[in-house]
Write a protein that holds these residues in place. Structure first.
Motif, PDB file in Angstrom:
ATOM      1  N   GLY A 128       0.807  -1.229   0.000  1.00 29.58           N
ATOM      2  CA  GLY A 128       0.000   0.000   0.000  1.00 29.58           C
ATOM      3  C   GLY A 128       0.826   1.258   0.000  1.00 29.58           C
ATOM      4  O   GLY A 128       0.462   2.241   0.656  1.00 29.58           O
ATOM      5  N   ALA A 129       1.948   1.251  -0.729  1.00 28.60           N
ATOM      6  CA  ALA A 129       2.820   2.426  -0.794  1.00 28.60           C
ATOM      7  C   ALA A 129       3.436   2.503  -2.179  1.00 28.60           C
ATOM      8  O   ALA A 129       3.454   1.518  -2.929  1.00 28.60           O
ATOM      9  CB  ALA A 129       3.906   2.365   0.275  1.00 28.60           C
ATOM     10  N   ILE A 130       3.943   3.695  -2.517  1.00 27.34           N
ATOM     11  CA  ILE A 130       4.582   3.940  -3.817  1.00 27.34           C
ATOM     12  C   ILE A 130       5.975   4.484  -3.553  1.00 27.34           C
ATOM     13  O   ILE A 130       6.171   5.324  -2.663  1.00 27.34           O
ATOM     14  CB  ILE A 130       3.755   4.924  -4.663  1.00 27.34           C
ATOM     15  N   PHE A 131       6.938   3.994  -4.344  1.00 27.24           N
ATOM     16  CA  PHE A 131       8.326   4.424  -4.218  1.00 27.24           C
ATOM     17  C   PHE A 131       8.667   5.404  -5.337  1.00 27.24           C
ATOM     18  O   PHE A 131       8.232   5.240  -6.482  1.00 27.24           O
ATOM     19  CB  PHE A 131       9.271   3.222  -4.287  1.00 27.24           C
ATOM     20  N   SER A 132       9.477   6.399  -4.988  1.00 26.62           N
ATOM     21  CA  SER A 132      10.009   7.367  -5.944  1.00 26.62           C
ATOM     22  C   SER A 132      11.441   7.692  -5.541  1.00 26.62           C
ATOM     23  O   SER A 132      11.843   7.447  -4.395  1.00 26.62           O
ATOM     24  CB  SER A 132       9.159   8.641  -5.988  1.00 26.62           C
TER      25      SER A 132
ATOM     26  N   VAL B  87      15.232  -5.051   2.534  1.00 25.15           N
ATOM     27  CA  VAL B  87      14.036  -5.885   2.611  1.00 25.15           C
ATOM     28  C   VAL B  87      14.508  -7.297   2.963  1.00 25.15           C
ATOM     29  O   VAL B  87      15.183  -7.952   2.153  1.00 25.15           O
ATOM     30  CB  VAL B  87      13.240  -5.881   1.303  1.00 25.15           C
ATOM     31  N   ASN B  88      14.149  -7.744   4.146  1.00 22.27           N
ATOM     32  CA  ASN B  88      14.615  -9.050   4.634  1.00 22.27           C
ATOM     33  C   ASN B  88      16.140  -9.153   4.529  1.00 22.27           C
ATOM     34  O   ASN B  88      16.686 -10.143   4.013  1.00 22.27           O
ATOM     35  CB  ASN B  88      13.942 -10.197   3.865  1.00 22.27           C
TER      36      ASN B  88
ATOM     37  N   ALA C 291      13.208  -2.033  -5.701  1.00 21.77           N
ATOM     38  CA  ALA C 291      12.392  -2.108  -4.488  1.00 21.77           C
ATOM     39  C   ALA C 291      11.023  -2.702  -4.785  1.00 21.77           C
ATOM     40  O   ALA C 291      10.513  -3.524  -4.001  1.00 21.77           O
ATOM     41  CB  ALA C 291      12.247  -0.716  -3.884  1.00 21.77           C
ATOM     42  N   VAL C 292      10.407  -2.304  -5.898  1.00 21.79           N
ATOM     43  CA  VAL C 292       9.087  -2.836  -6.249  1.00 21.79           C
ATOM     44  C   VAL C 292       9.147  -4.348  -6.459  1.00 21.79           C
ATOM     45  O   VAL C 292       8.297  -5.110  -5.958  1.00 21.79           O
ATOM     46  CB  VAL C 292       8.547  -2.115  -7.499  1.00 21.79           C
ATOM     47  N   LYS C 293      10.153  -4.826  -7.171  1.00 21.80           N
ATOM     48  CA  LYS C 293      10.278  -6.255  -7.428  1.00 21.80           C
ATOM     49  C   LYS C 293      10.599  -7.018  -6.148  1.00 21.80           C
ATOM     50  O   LYS C 293      10.051  -8.098  -5.898  1.00 21.80           O
ATOM     51  CB  LYS C 293      11.359  -6.489  -8.472  1.00 21.80           C
TER      52      LYS C 293
ATOM     53  N   GLN D 103      -1.038   3.282 -11.355  1.00 20.94           N
ATOM     54  CA  GLN D 103       0.125   2.406 -11.411  1.00 20.94           C
ATOM     55  C   GLN D 103      -0.088   1.218 -12.332  1.00 20.94           C
ATOM     56  O   GLN D 103       0.861   0.514 -12.668  1.00 20.94           O
ATOM     57  CB  GLN D 103       0.468   1.909 -10.002  1.00 20.94           C
ATOM     58  N   THR D 104      -1.335   0.987 -12.719  1.00 20.41           N
ATOM     59  CA  THR D 104      -1.659  -0.102 -13.645  1.00 20.41           C
ATOM     60  C   THR D 104      -1.684   0.451 -15.053  1.00 20.41           C
ATOM     61  O   THR D 104      -2.345   1.447 -15.342  1.00 20.41           O
ATOM     62  CB  THR D 104      -3.021  -0.709 -13.298  1.00 20.41           C
ATOM     63  N   ARG D 105      -0.992  -0.170 -15.927  1.00 16.36           N
ATOM     64  CA  ARG D 105      -0.886   0.324 -17.298  1.00 16.36           C
ATOM     65  C   ARG D 105      -2.185   0.093 -18.071  1.00 16.36           C
ATOM     66  O   ARG D 105      -2.888  -0.890 -17.842  1.00 16.36           O
ATOM     67  CB  ARG D 105       0.270  -0.378 -18.025  1.00 16.36           C
ATOM     68  N   ASN D 106      -2.441   1.027 -19.001  1.00 13.79           N
ATOM     69  CA  ASN D 106      -3.576   0.910 -19.916  1.00 13.79           C
ATOM     70  C   ASN D 106      -4.901   0.756 -19.156  1.00 13.79           C
ATOM     71  O   ASN D 106      -5.739  -0.077 -19.497  1.00 13.79           O
ATOM     72  CB  ASN D 106      -3.394  -0.259 -20.887  1.00 13.79           C
ATOM     73  N   ARG D 107      -5.058   1.547 -18.116  1.00 12.39           N
ATOM     74  CA  ARG D 107      -6.301   1.509 -17.349  1.00 12.39           C
ATOM     75  C   ARG D 107      -6.719   2.922 -17.011  1.00 12.39           C
ATOM     76  O   ARG D 107      -5.948   3.686 -16.444  1.00 12.39           O
ATOM     77  CB  ARG D 107      -6.134   0.690 -16.071  1.00 12.39           C
ATOM     78  N   SER D 108      -7.944   3.256 -17.359  1.00  9.10           N
ATOM     79  CA  SER D 108      -8.451   4.596 -17.086  1.00  9.10           C
ATOM     80  C   SER D 108      -8.957   4.683 -15.654  1.00  9.10           C
ATOM     81  O   SER D 108      -9.305   3.665 -15.026  1.00  9.10           O
ATOM     82  CB  SER D 108      -9.590   4.953 -18.049  1.00  9.10           C
ATOM     83  N   LEU D 109      -9.012   5.919 -15.142  1.00  9.89           N
ATOM     84  CA  LEU D 109      -9.441   6.120 -13.758  1.00  9.89           C
ATOM     85  C   LEU D 109     -10.945   5.921 -13.639  1.00  9.89           C
ATOM     86  O   LEU D 109     -11.719   6.352 -14.495  1.00  9.89           O
ATOM     87  CB  LEU D 109      -9.049   7.516 -13.287  1.00  9.89           C
ATOM     88  N   SER D 110     -11.344   5.282 -12.568  1.00  9.08           N
ATOM     89  CA  SER D 110     -12.768   5.037 -12.319  1.00  9.08           C
ATOM     90  C   SER D 110     -13.384   6.091 -11.415  1.00  9.08           C
ATOM     91  O   SER D 110     -14.587   6.042 -11.162  1.00  9.08           O
ATOM     92  CB  SER D 110     -12.954   3.658 -11.677  1.00  9.08           C
ATOM     93  N   VAL D 111     -12.581   7.026 -10.908  1.00 15.77           N
ATOM     94  CA  VAL D 111     -13.089   8.075 -10.025  1.00 15.77           C
ATOM     95  C   VAL D 111     -13.100   9.403 -10.776  1.00 15.77           C
ATOM     96  O   VAL D 111     -12.386   9.585 -11.766  1.00 15.77           O
ATOM     97  CB  VAL D 111     -12.219   8.192  -8.750  1.00 15.77           C
TER      98      VAL D 111
END
Length: 439
Positions: free
Chosen positions: A192-196, A246-247, A257-259, A340-348
């Motif tokens: 539940g977090a995003i890295f930059s 991580v561990n 980090a994401v992987k 963060q999901t590719r090729n997906r439009s926002l639902s909000v």
């Protein structure tokens, strides 16, 4: 002879039926009989003609007077209507002239303001005079508000944060000294977090950090977003925290980090670094009240005109010049996850406003509504589009959004000055290159 034509006919009939002697006695008693025979008829004929002419003239004059009177009334009413229309057209022309004069004055004021802003940006201007108190009143006269802005004699705004740019000392692990280290335990599959990277957060979270601090962090993954109620939120992982391991496995980049987080076994032990207190993490988002559907730069006359929005400034979705407005923080979390999901439009549903070239009005403005506490607000006046008024009841709630907008505008201004200096230097070099030398 003047009453009616009947008198003429009776006279002619009398003259023709009577005897000559009777006619002589009636019309010409002194004339001879032979002469008087022709006189009655001739005189009656003449008198009849004169009577007919007089009667005709009298009747014609009387009829002309009767028929002339309505025409005169019509002509009079028509002249009055024409006069009214002429006066209305004159008043409309005068109103149009006044509107054109006001527009010309407004254009001249805008031109002078643009020129003043240009010279202020070049360093030759002076600070504008402070705006005074404004007290608008509603139409019904029952509700009134008081809007005020601080003057130059008051204390500086708590929003203005400075970056000293001094070099930082490093600890034994190569990170800026004075920071803290801690470990977090995560058991759920989703963090539940995003890295930059720190460079990507230079204009948002790490706005107050020095360049040497950002360089010391390098490409290490930094927490730039957390979902409310997620595993990262419950574990105490906050914005601006730097992920190290991580561990017991070191991570040096955001992709790594994401992987690593996705493939790590649960429970997962994560080690983080927290910058020292001199580096203030600026969160450019917050729950505010907004007003963006009219041309006024002042606060609305009623508290009911404000709309609650979760305002986000920055490049979380890839556009640092966009001001996002969501209906709630939960919908913003959904938008970030879906982005963060590719090729997906926002639902909000989200509103977006371009703030490039904008200016800030009423930086420390306040508004007081009846039976309500004082509200703090500021206005974003854009180059195109309606002004955006953003408010909150506490200045601490308004601070993140204000910092995000001001930070972007400051960076934009610095980039413009840099480009201007580069352009001047390039033109100077070109003028020296093509300079002719005479012997």
């Amino acid at each position: 002879f003047f009453s009616s034509p009947l008198s003429i006919s009776s006279l002619i009939l009398t003259a023709s039926t009577r005897t000559t002697q009777q006619a002589q006695d009636l019309f010409c008693p002194d004339l001879p009989t032979s002469t008087c025979r022709r006189v009655p008829i001739m005189r009656a004929f003449k008198l009849g003609i004169v009577t007919i002419i007089r009667w005709g003239i009298t009747t014609t004059a009387f009829g002309w007077t009767i028929h002339r009177r309505p025409l005169a009334t019509i002509h009079k009413q028509s002249s009055i209507l024409q006069t009214h229309l002429h006066s209305s057209s004159l008043s409309q022309e005068q109103d149009q002239d006044q509107v054109e004069k006001q527009q010309q004055q407004q254009q001249q004021t805008n031109t002078q303001q643009d020129e003043a802003d240009f010279w202020n940006d070049m360093g030759f201007g002076t600070a504008p005079p402070p705006s005074g108190n404004i007290t608008p009143t509603s139409n019904n006269g029952d509700t009134s508000i008081t809007s005020a802005s601080t003057t130059g004699d008051e204390q500086p705004s708590p929003y203005n944060l400075q970056n000293d740019g001094l070099p930082v000392s490093l600890d034994e692990r190569g990170l800026p000294a004075g920071g803290e280290y801690y470990k977090a335990r995560v058991t759920t599959p989703m963090l539940g977090a995003i890295f930059s990277s720190a460079k990507e957060l230079r204009s948002t979270l790490y706005k107050t950090a020095s360049d040497s601090f950002v360089e010391a962090i390098g490409e290490r993954p930094v927490i730039s977003f957390t979902i409310d109620g997620s595993a990262a939120d419950t574990a105490g992982i906050g914005l601006g925290h730097v992920l190290l391991k991580v561990n017991d496995r070191e991570v040096g980049q955001t992709d790594q980090a994401v992987k690593t987080v996705g493939a790590a076994a649960r429970p997962m032990i994560m080690e983080f670094y927290v910058p020292n207190k001199t580096v203030k993490v600026v969160k450019t988002e917050g729950q505010c009240m907004v007003k963006y559907d009219n041309h006024s730069t002042e606060a609305p006359a009623s508290a009911c005109e404000w709309k609650p929005k979760y305002v986000v400034v920055g490049d979380m979705l890839g556009k640092p010049h966009i001001l996002y407005m969501y209906r709630s923080k939960a919908e913003y979390d959904i938008a970030v996850r879906e982005s963060q999901t590719r090729n997906r439009s926002l639902s909000v549903k989200v509103k977006q406003f371009d703030i490039r070239g904008a200016k800030i009005f009423h930086e420390r403005g306040t508004v007081q509504y009846p039976n309500k506490p004082k509200w703090h607000y500021f206005t974003v006046v854009r180059g195109t589009g309606l002004p955006i008024k953003i408010s909150a009841r506490m200045p601490e709630d308004l601070h993140p959004v204000y910092e995000g907008i001001v930070g972007f505008l400051d960076r934009e201004m610095r980039m413009k000055k840099m480009r201007m200096e580069q352009s001047r230097e390039r033109m100077h070099n070109m003028s020296g290159m093509y300079r002719e030398t005479y012997y």
